[in-house]
Write an enzyme that holds these catalytic residues in place. Structure first.
Site, PDB file in Angstrom:
ATOM      1  N   ASN A 191     -14.933   6.004  -6.135  1.00 13.83           N
ATOM      2  CA  ASN A 191     -14.703   4.871  -7.050  1.00 13.83           C
ATOM      3  C   ASN A 191     -15.573   3.672  -6.696  1.00 13.83           C
ATOM      4  O   ASN A 191     -16.142   3.022  -7.567  1.00 13.83           O
ATOM      5  CB  ASN A 191     -13.241   4.419  -6.955  1.00 13.83           C
ATOM      6  CG  ASN A 191     -12.268   5.525  -7.328  1.00 13.83           C
ATOM      7  OD1 ASN A 191     -12.507   6.264  -8.268  1.00 13.83           O
ATOM      8  ND2 ASN A 191     -11.182   5.659  -6.572  1.00 13.83           N
ATOM      9  N   GLY A 216     -20.355   7.384   1.124  1.00 11.92           N
ATOM     10  CA  GLY A 216     -19.355   7.853   0.176  1.00 11.92           C
ATOM     11  C   GLY A 216     -19.990   8.141  -1.170  1.00 11.92           C
ATOM     12  O   GLY A 216     -21.186   7.891  -1.399  1.00 11.92           O
ATOM     13  N   LYS A 265       0.863  -1.187   0.000  1.00 10.83           N
ATOM     14  CA  LYS A 265       0.000   0.000   0.000  1.00 10.83           C
ATOM     15  C   LYS A 265       0.896   1.232   0.000  1.00 10.83           C
ATOM     16  O   LYS A 265       2.048   1.166   0.428  1.00 10.83           O
ATOM     17  CB  LYS A 265      -0.888   0.011   1.253  1.00 10.83           C
ATOM     18  CG  LYS A 265      -2.109   0.886   1.134  1.00 10.83           C
ATOM     19  CD  LYS A 265      -3.229   0.226   0.351  1.00 10.83           C
ATOM     20  CE  LYS A 265      -4.326   1.191   0.004  1.00 10.83           C
ATOM     21  NZ  LYS A 265      -5.465   0.526  -0.629  1.00 10.83           N
ATOM     22  N   ASP A 305      -6.842   4.290  -4.983  1.00 13.41           N
ATOM     23  CA  ASP A 305      -7.564   4.153  -3.712  1.00 13.41           C
ATOM     24  C   ASP A 305      -8.201   5.528  -3.493  1.00 13.41           C
ATOM     25  O   ASP A 305      -8.392   6.283  -4.461  1.00 13.41           O
ATOM     26  CB  ASP A 305      -6.606   3.769  -2.573  1.00 13.41           C
ATOM     27  CG  ASP A 305      -7.342   3.366  -1.286  1.00 13.41           C
ATOM     28  OD1 ASP A 305      -7.834   2.238  -1.196  1.00 13.41           O
ATOM     29  OD2 ASP A 305      -7.437   4.203  -0.359  1.00 13.41           O
TER      30      ASP A 305
END
Ligand code: NDP
Length: 445
Positions: free
Chosen positions: A238, A235, A124, A164
């Site tokens: 994506n 949210g 990450k 992300d």
């Protein structure tokens, strides 16, 4: 395995890294039994080696804004574990980014990637850069400066970052452009690329689609479907847009989306042209929540609150970590919610998860539910290696099958004697076993 000793040692070594410690504890608690049944894991220090990243790169990212002012952000890449394949995991650009958050995400990524059954290790990265209000030129200069450091550490067989929070197709494009310039190679070093230059069909919506496919499988275990269900989602990024598009297609009604400042409740449902409108707002870097409630009179903006107080059958937290606390979980239970599927990483606090398990709800943890994103990234890597593109239907079918397989693996390892499936335990055990056995095979390194 002496769980408390391992956690105490970690807390001493990494004080204050709360999200990371939370994620490690959750995994260790659910794999404890399996570790105790397999003494070879303890003998070879598998847990102690698994909880520490292989390496962490920290670097500064200087860039110049449109007024000529110099800014310096922090950049990170964490290469956590590559026992089953090259490091793989997204880049997050958000002011809240710090080492603890990236370590928790990288740790989770190991098990998620293992669950997909594709050969990908865990990693990450990201930066505390805030893209809100920045021009395209500023975002480009930031991404270029970020890649000026990162490129030495990554490669198609070494470490393959993706998007992300705060990193979508636009940022991946700027990052890829700089990598290509520095290395003179056009290779599959990032996923989430544009369709004209190595990207895969379905990748943008894959995490959301996959989350809904997983929720569909969970509902099916109780003879239920999305048809006619009321769904709350948080949210609007994506993950959320893919999820709400698929839910609408399956006959469900999504009544909420949210942002950091509150949520929208639209009892008429959010689908079709409303999703298009939201995507346009998002593409132009604008806040979406308030403008939406002005554009569509059926909608109401609820400031400073989360959508979990709204009555629903299914809930999909898709924004960020720890966005669903114990009281939110209790609200969901009391309002008759039957299924919670985590589109985001670790959105439910440990106390909230306890409530879901106590009430024997269908509860899918992020590492299983949102694995469709990285799985489709894995499919993008395969297409790059083959120098060939699969059509939309083929990618979608593969994604759907992977989500069914992940669900089956969770049921296999998480089914209790009374028939209730603890998906948290199932996902952690299934993801862990493959990585642990690979580490055993490869010696102490
Ligand atoms: P995006 O940046 O595209 O969207 C995030 C959304 O959540 C935005 O609507 C954002 O609002 C909102 N949000 C961010 N922070 C907060 C907060 N503190 N409180 C409330 N809302 C907030 O990110 P993604 O959709 O890519 O990622 C969402 C989650 O899914 C993350 O947990 C990520 O790790 C996980 N995930 C993503 C994958 C992917 O393929 N992208 C794959 C697997 C997991 P605003 O824009 O207004 O800030």
């Amino acid at each position: 395995m002496n769980l408390e000793k391992i956690m105490n040692d970690l807390e001493k070594k990494h004080p204050g890294e709360l999200e990371y410690l939370q994620a490690v504890r959750e995994v260790l608690e659910s794999i404890e039994e399996v570790v105790n049944q397999n003494p070879q894991f303890e003998a070879k220090g598998i847990i102690e080696r698994l909880v520490e990243p292989d390496r962490i790169l920290t670097f500064k990212v200087p860039w110049v804004d449109d007024n000529g002012k110099v800014h310096v952000n922090l950049g990170y890449r964490i290469q956590f574990n590559n026992a089953i394949g090259p490091y793989k995991g997204g880049l997050r650009f958000h002011p809240s980014v710090n080492l603890s958050i990236l370590k928790f995400l990288g740790f989770e990524q190991i098990f998620k990637n293992s669950l997909t059954t594709l050969p990908m290790g865990g990693g990450k990265g990201g930066s505390d850069f805030d893209a809100k209000g920045k021009s395209d030129a500023e975002i480009m200069r930031f991404c270029q400066s970020f890649m000026l450091e990162l490129w030495r550490m990554i490669g198609p067989e070494t470490d393959v970052p993706a998007g992300d929070i705060g990193v979508g197709g636009k940022e991946i494009g700027y990052l890829f452009g700089m990598y290509k310039k520095l290395t003179r190679e056009h290779v599959g070093v990032l996923t989430g690329k544009g369709l004209n230059w190595g990207g895969s069909l379905v990748r943008p919506e894959a995490t959301g689609f996959g989350a809904v496919y997983f929720a569909q499988e969970m509902l099916a275990t109780r003879g239920l479907t999305f048809e006619g269900k009321t769904v709350t989602v948080s949210g609007f990024g994506n993950v959320t847009w893919g999820a709400i598009s698929k839910i609408a297609e399956l006959g469900g009604k999504v009544v909420t989306i949210s942002g950091p400042d509150g949520y929208i409740y639209d009892p008429d449902g959010i689908s079709g042209e409303k999703i298009q409108y939201l995507l346009e707002l998002r593409a132009s870097n604008q806040d979406i929540v308030k403008p939406y409630s002005l554009e569509f009179p059926s909608a109401q903006f609820v400031a400073g609150k989360r959508p979990w107080e709204v009555k629903c059958d299914v809930a999909l937290p898709c924004a960020t970590q720890n966005e669903l606390a114990k009281t939110d979980a209790e609200n969901l239970v009391n309002n008759g919610c039957i299924c919670v599927a985590e589109g985001a990483n670790m959105p439910s606090t440990p106390e909230a998860v306890e409530v879901f398990l106590h009430h024997k709800m269908l509860f899918g943890p992020g590492k299983a539910v949102n694995a469709g994103g990285v799985a489709t990234s894995g499919l993008e890597m395969s297409q790059n290696s083959l120098k060939y593109n699969w059509d939309r239907e083929e990618v979608d079918q593969k994604l759907h099958q992977i989500m069914r397989n992940i669900h089956a693996a969770c049921v296999k390892h998480g089914k209790r004697e009374d028939g209730y499936v603890d998906y948290v335990k199932g996902a952690n055990i299934a993801g862990f076993l493959k990585v642990a056995n690979a580490m055993l095979d490869q010696g102490v390194i």
